[in-house]
Design a protein around this motif. Structure first.
Motif, short mmCIF file in Angstrom:
data_model
loop_
_atom_site.label_atom_id
_atom_site.label_comp_id
_atom_site.label_asym_id
_atom_site.label_seq_id
_atom_site.Cartn_x
_atom_site.Cartn_y
_atom_site.Cartn_z
N ILE A 268 -6.46 -2.89 5.43
CA ILE A 268 -5.41 -3.52 4.60
C ILE A 268 -5.00 -4.87 5.16
N ALA A 269 -4.88 -4.96 6.48
CA ALA A 269 -4.27 -6.13 7.10
C ALA A 269 -5.24 -7.21 7.54
N THR A 270 -6.53 -6.92 7.59
CA THR A 270 -7.50 -7.90 8.08
C THR A 270 -7.87 -8.88 6.98
N ARG A 271 -7.95 -10.13 7.36
CA ARG A 271 -8.35 -11.19 6.43
C ARG A 271 -9.54 -11.94 7.02
N PHE B 194 0.83 -1.20 0.00
CA PHE B 194 0.00 0.00 0.00
C PHE B 194 0.87 1.26 0.00
N LEU B 195 1.88 1.28 0.87
CA LEU B 195 2.76 2.45 0.94
C LEU B 195 3.51 2.67 -0.36
N ARG B 196 4.04 1.60 -0.94
CA ARG B 196 4.76 1.73 -2.22
C ARG B 196 3.85 2.31 -3.29
N HIS B 197 2.63 1.81 -3.36
CA HIS B 197 1.72 2.25 -4.43
C HIS B 197 1.14 3.63 -4.20
N ASN B 198 0.94 4.01 -2.92
CA ASN B 198 0.22 5.24 -2.63
C ASN B 198 1.07 6.39 -2.09
N LYS B 199 2.24 6.10 -1.57
CA LYS B 199 3.03 7.16 -0.95
C LYS B 199 4.46 7.26 -1.49
#
Length: 117
Positions: free
Chosen positions: A106-109, A68-73
């Motif tokens: 993001i982290a919940t499955r 998420f961080l790589r793609h968004n920030k």
């Protein structure tokens, strides 16, 4: 920690153990780089390691957060120097920490459950 190695992992495990409530037991879910699986680690009492299957980053919530961080920030940027990279990574991580609902999403499955017969 500037390096991902056995010493850093030992420090991480010791810190987790230090914060456990009395008589509590923690299970640390982790992937399998060498510093997570080495026999040189001293596993603190009341702590167990649960390694994920090899080559399964989709099961690792931290990998999902980094994606998420790589793609968004952190994507589509040019960094002037190492300090700029560190600053951007810290800013990105801190922005995520400021949004606990985002971390949860993001982290919940979903868990598989077996219905009683």
């Amino acid at each position: 920690m500037p390096s991902a190695n056995t010493q850093a992992m030992q420090h991480h495990l010791d810190e987790i153990a230090r914060t456990l409530a009395p008589k509590a037991h923690a299970v640390v879910v982790l992937d399998q780089p060498g510093w997570h699986t080495t026999g040189n680690l001293r596993l603190p009492e009341h702590l167990s390691l649960l390694p994920l299957p090899p080559k399964s980053p989709e099961l690792n919530p931290v990998e999902n957060l980094w994606q998420f961080l790589r793609h968004n920030k952190l994507s589509n940027r040019i960094f002037g120097d190492y300090e700029a990279i560190l600053t951007a990574a810290c800013d990105a991580w801190n922005s995520l920490l400021a949004d606990p609902a985002r971390i949860t999403s993001i982290a919940t499955r979903q868990r598989a459950t077996i219905a009683p017969s």
